[in-house]
Write a protein that holds these residues in place. Structure first.
Motif, PDB file in Angstrom:
ATOM      1  N   LEU A 120       8.713  -1.975   7.978  1.00 48.61           N
ATOM      2  CA  LEU A 120       7.431  -2.637   8.236  1.00 48.61           C
ATOM      3  C   LEU A 120       6.459  -1.706   8.969  1.00 48.61           C
ATOM      4  O   LEU A 120       5.285  -1.628   8.608  1.00 48.61           O
ATOM      5  CB  LEU A 120       7.637  -3.914   9.055  1.00 48.61           C
ATOM      6  CG  LEU A 120       8.480  -5.016   8.393  1.00 48.61           C
ATOM      7  CD1 LEU A 120       8.635  -6.209   9.337  1.00 48.61           C
ATOM      8  CD2 LEU A 120       7.852  -5.479   7.078  1.00 48.61           C
ATOM      9  N   THR A 121       6.952  -1.021   9.986  1.00 48.59           N
ATOM     10  CA  THR A 121       6.022  -0.136  10.726  1.00 48.59           C
ATOM     11  C   THR A 121       5.486   0.952   9.785  1.00 48.59           C
ATOM     12  O   THR A 121       4.289   1.240   9.785  1.00 48.59           O
ATOM     13  CB  THR A 121       6.674   0.529  11.958  1.00 48.59           C
ATOM     14  OG1 THR A 121       7.991   0.895  11.631  1.00 48.59           O
ATOM     15  CG2 THR A 121       6.725  -0.342  13.150  1.00 48.59           C
ATOM     16  N   ALA A 122       6.374   1.503   8.935  1.00 49.77           N
ATOM     17  CA  ALA A 122       5.916   2.546   8.008  1.00 49.77           C
ATOM     18  C   ALA A 122       4.894   1.959   7.032  1.00 49.77           C
ATOM     19  O   ALA A 122       3.895   2.608   6.691  1.00 49.77           O
ATOM     20  CB  ALA A 122       7.102   3.132   7.250  1.00 49.77           C
ATOM     21  N   TYR A 123       5.120   0.730   6.594  1.00 49.05           N
ATOM     22  CA  TYR A 123       4.224   0.122   5.604  1.00 49.05           C
ATOM     23  C   TYR A 123       2.828  -0.125   6.189  1.00 49.05           C
ATOM     24  O   TYR A 123       1.817   0.247   5.591  1.00 49.05           O
ATOM     25  CB  TYR A 123       4.840  -1.182   5.089  1.00 49.05           C
ATOM     26  CG  TYR A 123       3.930  -1.938   4.150  1.00 49.05           C
ATOM     27  CD1 TYR A 123       3.521  -1.369   2.946  1.00 49.05           C
ATOM     28  CD2 TYR A 123       3.471  -3.219   4.455  1.00 49.05           C
ATOM     29  CE1 TYR A 123       2.672  -2.050   2.076  1.00 49.05           C
ATOM     30  CE2 TYR A 123       2.630  -3.909   3.594  1.00 49.05           C
ATOM     31  CZ  TYR A 123       2.239  -3.316   2.403  1.00 49.05           C
ATOM     32  OH  TYR A 123       1.402  -3.992   1.553  1.00 49.05           O
ATOM     33  N   TYR A 124       2.769  -0.747   7.364  1.00 52.50           N
ATOM     34  CA  TYR A 124       1.446  -1.040   7.938  1.00 52.50           C
ATOM     35  C   TYR A 124       0.726   0.260   8.352  1.00 52.50           C
ATOM     36  O   TYR A 124      -0.493   0.328   8.293  1.00 52.50           O
ATOM     37  CB  TYR A 124       1.552  -2.049   9.093  1.00 52.50           C
ATOM     38  CG  TYR A 124       1.796  -3.468   8.575  1.00 52.50           C
ATOM     39  CD1 TYR A 124       0.740  -4.333   8.304  1.00 52.50           C
ATOM     40  CD2 TYR A 124       3.080  -3.919   8.303  1.00 52.50           C
ATOM     41  CE1 TYR A 124       0.953  -5.611   7.798  1.00 52.50           C
ATOM     42  CE2 TYR A 124       3.315  -5.197   7.794  1.00 52.50           C
ATOM     43  CZ  TYR A 124       2.248  -6.036   7.550  1.00 52.50           C
ATOM     44  OH  TYR A 124       2.458  -7.303   7.040  1.00 52.50           O
ATOM     45  N   ARG A 125       1.500   1.270   8.726  1.00 47.79           N
ATOM     46  CA  ARG A 125       0.850   2.566   9.015  1.00 47.79           C
ATOM     47  C   ARG A 125       0.343   3.200   7.725  1.00 47.79           C
ATOM     48  O   ARG A 125      -0.718   3.817   7.724  1.00 47.79           O
ATOM     49  CB  ARG A 125       1.839   3.521   9.709  1.00 47.79           C
ATOM     50  CG  ARG A 125       1.990   3.192  11.180  1.00 47.79           C
ATOM     51  CD  ARG A 125       2.958   4.171  11.839  1.00 47.79           C
ATOM     52  NE  ARG A 125       3.228   3.744  13.199  1.00 47.79           N
ATOM     53  CZ  ARG A 125       4.383   3.940  13.822  1.00 47.79           C
ATOM     54  NH1 ARG A 125       5.373   4.571  13.219  1.00 47.79           N
ATOM     55  NH2 ARG A 125       4.537   3.524  15.056  1.00 47.79           N
ATOM     56  N   TRP A 126       1.110   3.039   6.657  1.00 41.90           N
ATOM     57  CA  TRP A 126       0.652   3.581   5.368  1.00 41.90           C
ATOM     58  C   TRP A 126      -0.699   2.953   5.004  1.00 41.90           C
ATOM     59  O   TRP A 126      -1.625   3.648   4.587  1.00 41.90           O
ATOM     60  CB  TRP A 126       1.686   3.294   4.259  1.00 41.90           C
ATOM     61  CG  TRP A 126       1.251   3.857   2.941  1.00 41.90           C
ATOM     62  CD1 TRP A 126       1.519   5.106   2.461  1.00 41.90           C
ATOM     63  CD2 TRP A 126       0.391   3.230   1.973  1.00 41.90           C
ATOM     64  NE1 TRP A 126       0.885   5.282   1.251  1.00 41.90           N
ATOM     65  CE2 TRP A 126       0.192   4.156   0.926  1.00 41.90           C
ATOM     66  CE3 TRP A 126      -0.224   1.981   1.885  1.00 41.90           C
ATOM     67  CZ2 TRP A 126      -0.592   3.877  -0.196  1.00 41.90           C
ATOM     68  CZ3 TRP A 126      -1.019   1.701   0.770  1.00 41.90           C
ATOM     69  CH2 TRP A 126      -1.197   2.643  -0.250  1.00 41.90           C
ATOM     70  N   LEU A 127      -0.811   1.652   5.187  1.00 47.75           N
ATOM     71  CA  LEU A 127      -2.074   0.972   4.864  1.00 47.75           C
ATOM     72  C   LEU A 127      -3.219   1.563   5.679  1.00 47.75           C
ATOM     73  O   LEU A 127      -4.287   1.867   5.161  1.00 47.75           O
ATOM     74  CB  LEU A 127      -1.962  -0.534   5.162  1.00 47.75           C
ATOM     75  CG  LEU A 127      -1.048  -1.338   4.221  1.00 47.75           C
ATOM     76  CD1 LEU A 127      -0.858  -2.760   4.745  1.00 47.75           C
ATOM     77  CD2 LEU A 127      -1.627  -1.383   2.806  1.00 47.75           C
ATOM     78  N   ARG A 128      -2.957   1.737   6.972  1.00 44.43           N
ATOM     79  CA  ARG A 128      -4.013   2.249   7.845  1.00 44.43           C
ATOM     80  C   ARG A 128      -4.423   3.670   7.431  1.00 44.43           C
ATOM     81  O   ARG A 128      -5.594   3.992   7.339  1.00 44.43           O
ATOM     82  CB  ARG A 128      -3.511   2.241   9.296  1.00 44.43           C
ATOM     83  CG  ARG A 128      -4.607   2.526  10.315  1.00 44.43           C
ATOM     84  CD  ARG A 128      -4.047   2.851  11.697  1.00 44.43           C
ATOM     85  NE  ARG A 128      -2.909   2.022  12.041  1.00 44.43           N
ATOM     86  CZ  ARG A 128      -1.938   2.415  12.877  1.00 44.43           C
ATOM     87  NH1 ARG A 128      -1.983   3.599  13.454  1.00 44.43           N
ATOM     88  NH2 ARG A 128      -0.923   1.626  13.131  1.00 44.43           N
ATOM     89  N   LEU A 129      -3.425   4.515   7.138  1.00 43.38           N
ATOM     90  CA  LEU A 129      -3.728   5.918   6.838  1.00 43.38           C
ATOM     91  C   LEU A 129      -4.339   6.129   5.467  1.00 43.38           C
ATOM     92  O   LEU A 129      -5.103   7.058   5.259  1.00 43.38           O
ATOM     93  CB  LEU A 129      -2.439   6.753   6.935  1.00 43.38           C
ATOM     94  CG  LEU A 129      -1.897   6.914   8.348  1.00 43.38           C
ATOM     95  CD1 LEU A 129      -0.561   7.654   8.322  1.00 43.38           C
ATOM     96  CD2 LEU A 129      -2.907   7.704   9.198  1.00 43.38           C
ATOM     97  N   ASN A 130      -3.992   5.261   4.526  1.00 39.72           N
ATOM     98  CA  ASN A 130      -4.432   5.499   3.148  1.00 39.72           C
ATOM     99  C   ASN A 130      -5.529   4.571   2.666  1.00 39.72           C
ATOM    100  O   ASN A 130      -6.173   4.842   1.663  1.00 39.72           O
ATOM    101  CB  ASN A 130      -3.238   5.375   2.199  1.00 39.72           C
ATOM    102  CG  ASN A 130      -2.252   6.481   2.448  1.00 39.72           C
ATOM    103  OD1 ASN A 130      -2.457   7.599   2.009  1.00 39.72           O
ATOM    104  ND2 ASN A 130      -1.209   6.188   3.210  1.00 39.72           N
ATOM    105  N   ARG A 131      -5.718   3.456   3.366  1.00 40.83           N
ATOM    106  CA  ARG A 131      -6.660   2.464   2.867  1.00 40.83           C
ATOM    107  C   ARG A 131      -7.827   2.170   3.806  1.00 40.83           C
ATOM    108  O   ARG A 131      -8.575   1.236   3.581  1.00 40.83           O
ATOM    109  CB  ARG A 131      -5.896   1.165   2.549  1.00 40.83           C
ATOM    110  CG  ARG A 131      -4.925   1.301   1.384  1.00 40.83           C
ATOM    111  CD  ARG A 131      -5.615   1.896   0.165  1.00 40.83           C
ATOM    112  NE  ARG A 131      -4.770   1.861  -1.009  1.00 40.83           N
ATOM    113  CZ  ARG A 131      -4.805   0.898  -1.927  1.00 40.83           C
ATOM    114  NH1 ARG A 131      -5.625  -0.105  -1.798  1.00 40.83           N
ATOM    115  NH2 ARG A 131      -4.017   0.961  -2.981  1.00 40.83           N
ATOM    116  N   ASP A 132      -7.925   2.953   4.858  1.00 44.28           N
ATOM    117  CA  ASP A 132      -9.042   2.709   5.779  1.00 44.28           C
ATOM    118  C   ASP A 132      -9.749   4.031   6.059  1.00 44.28           C
ATOM    119  O   ASP A 132      -9.772   4.524   7.184  1.00 44.28           O
ATOM    120  CB  ASP A 132      -8.505   2.090   7.080  1.00 44.28           C
ATOM    121  CG  ASP A 132      -9.625   1.726   8.050  1.00 44.28           C
ATOM    122  OD1 ASP A 132     -10.817   1.787   7.639  1.00 44.28           O
ATOM    123  OD2 ASP A 132      -9.321   1.393   9.215  1.00 44.28           O
ATOM    124  N   PRO A 133     -10.355   4.618   4.993  1.00 44.12           N
ATOM    125  CA  PRO A 133     -10.913   5.963   5.164  1.00 44.12           C
ATOM    126  C   PRO A 133     -12.009   6.037   6.223  1.00 44.12           C
ATOM    127  O   PRO A 133     -12.177   7.082   6.853  1.00 44.12           O
ATOM    128  CB  PRO A 133     -11.456   6.313   3.774  1.00 44.12           C
ATOM    129  CG  PRO A 133     -11.498   5.039   3.008  1.00 44.12           C
ATOM    130  CD  PRO A 133     -10.474   4.129   3.611  1.00 44.12           C
TER     131      PRO A 133
END
Ligand code: GLC
Length: 409
Positions: free
Chosen positions: A140-153
């Protein structure tokens, strides 16, 4: 319908739609419920989370298995796909009839509303299974961080989707303009989508590049409400730790951005932001109400949404509330002709979100009506994909998985 009847019906669907086995392409075991045997014979991200929540009322081991299977598809970078084709042979022509963005033949390269941490929290609460939680946390932590890093330019706390299906509300009229929809039909939608897909072809899999290309770039209110809601769950699951602080801080930022960028005081609704330029898309849909799921939404905004939109009989307060599009919208289609979905009918998942939200904000009467009417629709037509908001007639797929969320209303 009494509780045993409701449970019996749900149990039948969750068992009939259950798929167990070992995937020939990655050797992993799977055990999950497909949304519908005919239309959707694979694993879908947010459907699976809803199935797990419904299963907490029927079979705790299966609730865990559903989420464990979903989490087992996480990629090393943290991303979890929106569709996983565990058994492609269940419907080999699926990809010929549907379009899915892919970089692998076995799963989609796209996301869906990030409700997974809440689903894990519910299953953990129901089971008390510490091992399940400990295994879930790094995923879960990796997933929500992935969203932040890749989807919030632009790093404003709002994540962006690159195509409408990522938001789970595929053909919603709020996307018409950004898609340049020429014909108001499912075929028109698919044709418009094909153009987006063609432009993505050379960049598929590189989401930062896709977002920079600004072809379809939507900071979607439903997705971000769920993102914020999910991060609160994740923070609670993480307990007293620096990571919990990180996700609470991020959830605060998302809420703040929803309030400062998406709230429109004049309309009294939240609007998505389209493009890198973040233009508010002034089309009210069910997603305009979704920030209600956030407990810390300021009270004046809660009241405005409820008084102006939820309880308005010209808009959302129809005989079978809450429709996906308010009746006052010229594009409102209560019958959802030929798969042109999310343009009028009432869905059980949004009713589940919003009835709980209204109850938590002190509107027990409204929540009760939504629950009663949802049950009535299910009693009339069974667990269908969605319902006609004036008659409660069931539409779309039959024996539809997430409508069993009725057990959790
Ligand atoms: C439709 C819905 C989407 C759902 C999928 C499977 O595409 O719009 O939200 O996940 O069906 O049920």
């Amino acid at each position: 319908m009494d509780r045993p009847e409701l449970e019996d019906g749900a149990r039948k669907i969750l068992l009939t739609n259950l798929r167990r086995g070992t995937a020939d392409w990655n050797g992993k075991e799977f055990s999950f419920v497909v949304p519908s045997l005919r239309g959707y014979p694979f694993q879908w991200f947010w459907d699976s989370c809803f199935h797990a929540i419904a299963l907490t009322h029927l079979d705790l081991d299966q609730a865990k298995a559903e989420l464990t299977t979903l989490m087992s598809s996480a990629l090393p970078n943290g991303f979890i796909p929106h569709i996983i084709f565990w058994e492609m042979d269940k419907q080999p022509d699926f990809l010929a009839r549907n379009i899915v963005g892919m970089t692998s033949p076995n799963y989609s390269a796209t996301m869906q509303p990030p409700i997974i941490a809440y689903a894990v929290e519910r299953v953990f609460q129901a089971t008390g299974d510490e091992e399940f939680k400990q295994k879930a946390l790094p995923v879960l932590t990796a997933y929500y961080r992935w969203l932040r890093l890749n989807r919030d330019p632009d790093d404003d706390g709002l994540i962006a989707v690159i195509q409408p299906e990522e938001a789970g509300t595929d053909c919603s009229p709020k996307y018409d303009e950004a898609l340049g929809l020429e014909e108001l039909s499912n075929q028109g939608f698919i044709a418009a989508l094909r153009k987006v897909y063609a432009a993505y072809e050379p960049m598929r899999g590189d989401d930062r590049r896709i977002l920079a290309a600004d072809i379809f770039h939507f900071e979607d209110v439903l997705v971000n409400s769920i993102y914020c809601f999910g991060m609160r769950s994740l923070a609670r699951l993480l307990g007293d730790s620096p990571e919990a602080t990180e996700f609470n801080r991020e959830a605060d930022r998302t809420l703040n951005a929803l309030l400062t960028k998406c709230w429109d005081e004049e309309t009294g609704a939240f609007f998505d932001l389209s493009g890198v330029a973040e233009t508010q898309v002034k089309v009210v849909t069910i997603s305009s109400l979704m920030p209600l799921i956030l407990d810390d939404l300021p009270r004046p905004i809660v009241e405005r949404l409820v008084n102006r939109w939820v309880t308005s009989t010209k808009d959302f307060w129809l005989p079978y509330p809450l429709p996906s599009v308010p009746a006052s919208d010229p594009k409102f289609m209560p019958g959802n002709p030929r798969g042109f979905i999310w343009r009028g009918p009432t869905w059980v998942n949004t009713n589940w979100f919003l009835s709980h939200a209204l109850r938590r904000h002190g509107y027990a009467g409204l929540a009760d009506t939504i629950v009663t009417k949802t049950m009535e629709a299910i009693e009339k037509s069974g667990y269908r994909e969605y319902y006609e908001p004036y008659t409660g007639e069931g539409l779309g797929a039959s024996n539809f998985g997430w409508s069993t969320l009725a057990l959790d209303l």
